[in-house]
Write a protein that holds these residues in place. Structure first.
Motif, PDB file in Angstrom:
ATOM      1  N   SER A   1       0.906  11.408   3.972  1.00  0.00           N
ATOM      2  CA  SER A   1       0.845  12.027   5.296  1.00  0.00           C
ATOM      3  C   SER A   1       1.166  13.512   5.204  1.00  0.00           C
ATOM      4  O   SER A   1       2.155  13.902   4.584  1.00  0.00           O
ATOM      5  CB  SER A   1       1.853  11.344   6.225  1.00  0.00           C
TER       6      SER A   1
ATOM      7  N   TYR B   1       0.832  -1.196   0.000  1.00  0.00           N
ATOM      8  CA  TYR B   1       0.000   0.000   0.000  1.00  0.00           C
ATOM      9  C   TYR B   1       0.869   1.248   0.000  1.00  0.00           C
ATOM     10  O   TYR B   1       1.889   1.297   0.708  1.00  0.00           O
ATOM     11  CB  TYR B   1      -0.880   0.042   1.254  1.00  0.00           C
ATOM     12  N   CYS B   2       0.459   2.249  -0.750  1.00  0.00           N
ATOM     13  CA  CYS B   2       1.088   3.547  -0.574  1.00  0.00           C
ATOM     14  C   CYS B   2       0.149   4.423   0.249  1.00  0.00           C
ATOM     15  O   CYS B   2      -1.067   4.193   0.297  1.00  0.00           O
ATOM     16  CB  CYS B   2       1.443   4.211  -1.904  1.00  0.00           C
ATOM     17  N   ALA B   3       0.733   5.404   0.906  1.00  0.00           N
ATOM     18  CA  ALA B   3      -0.027   6.258   1.806  1.00  0.00           C
ATOM     19  C   ALA B   3       0.580   7.652   1.825  1.00  0.00           C
ATOM     20  O   ALA B   3       1.777   7.819   1.590  1.00  0.00           O
ATOM     21  CB  ALA B   3      -0.037   5.662   3.211  1.00  0.00           C
TER      22      ALA B   3
ATOM     23  N   HIS C   1      -4.227   9.231   3.962  1.00  0.00           N
ATOM     24  CA  HIS C   1      -4.797   8.751   2.709  1.00  0.00           C
ATOM     25  C   HIS C   1      -4.084   7.479   2.286  1.00  0.00           C
ATOM     26  O   HIS C   1      -2.842   7.399   2.385  1.00  0.00           O
ATOM     27  CB  HIS C   1      -4.657   9.815   1.612  1.00  0.00           C
ATOM     28  N   TRP C   2      -4.854   6.513   1.801  1.00  0.00           N
ATOM     29  CA  TRP C   2      -4.324   5.198   1.442  1.00  0.00           C
ATOM     30  C   TRP C   2      -4.826   4.770   0.065  1.00  0.00           C
ATOM     31  O   TRP C   2      -5.964   5.081  -0.317  1.00  0.00           O
ATOM     32  CB  TRP C   2      -4.759   4.154   2.463  1.00  0.00           C
TER      33      TRP C   2
ATOM     34  N   TYR D   1      -0.757   8.414   8.662  1.00  0.00           N
ATOM     35  CA  TYR D   1      -1.059   8.623   7.243  1.00  0.00           C
ATOM     36  C   TYR D   1      -2.566   8.787   7.060  1.00  0.00           C
ATOM     37  O   TYR D   1      -3.348   7.980   7.561  1.00  0.00           O
ATOM     38  CB  TYR D   1      -0.521   7.462   6.405  1.00  0.00           C
TER      39      TYR D   1
ATOM     40  N   PRO E   1       1.350   3.589  10.666  1.00  0.00           N
ATOM     41  CA  PRO E   1       0.215   3.754   9.753  1.00  0.00           C
ATOM     42  C   PRO E   1      -0.764   4.835  10.213  1.00  0.00           C
ATOM     43  O   PRO E   1      -1.372   5.510   9.376  1.00  0.00           O
ATOM     44  CB  PRO E   1      -0.444   2.367   9.772  1.00  0.00           C
TER      45      PRO E   1
END
Length: 123
Positions: free
Chosen positions: A99, A95-97, A112-113, A110, A107
């Motif tokens: 911040s 997953y990218c996220a 938005h995922w 952050y 996690p």
């Protein structure tokens, strides 16, 4: 608001390479630090790598240091994860996220995922 879409996952043999991409929508991509996380079946989501807004200060989990590289292209609204010398234990959904509060390996920091992309490394 930032929307994130990962791509580039797949099946690869141990020792091989993959490059993951995470494309962002929105014009303020450069205001966010970006991170990559992964989650294997039955395990908690774990930090892989992060990078600050300006593309500096990449930070890596010990398990991927020297094998993975995170970098970003703010003009293309994209962050990448180059993965070399892959091992079966790297198998996970990645997953990218994004911040707003800077680089972090938690996690919860952050906001938005993405939806994730599967990486499978065969032995």
């Amino acid at each position: 608001q930032v929307q994130l879409v990962e791509s580039g996952g797949g099946l690869v043999q141990a020792g091989g390479s993959l490059r993951l991409s995470c494309a962002a929508s929105g014009r303020i991509f450069s205001h966010y630090a970006m991170g990559w996380f992964r989650q294997a079946p039955g395990k908690e989501r774990e930090f892989v790598a992060s990078i600050l807004m300006d593309g500096l200060s990449p930070y890596y989990a010990d398990s991927v240091k020297g094998r993975f590289t995170i970098f970003r292209d703010n003009a293309k609204l994209t962050v990448y994860l180059q993965m070399n010398s892959l091992k079966p234990e790297d198998t996970a959904v990645y997953y990218c996220a994004a911040s707003v509060s800077g680089g972090s390996y938690y996690p919860r920091d952050y906001q938005h995922w993405g939806q994730g992309t599967q990486v499978t490394v065969s032995s």
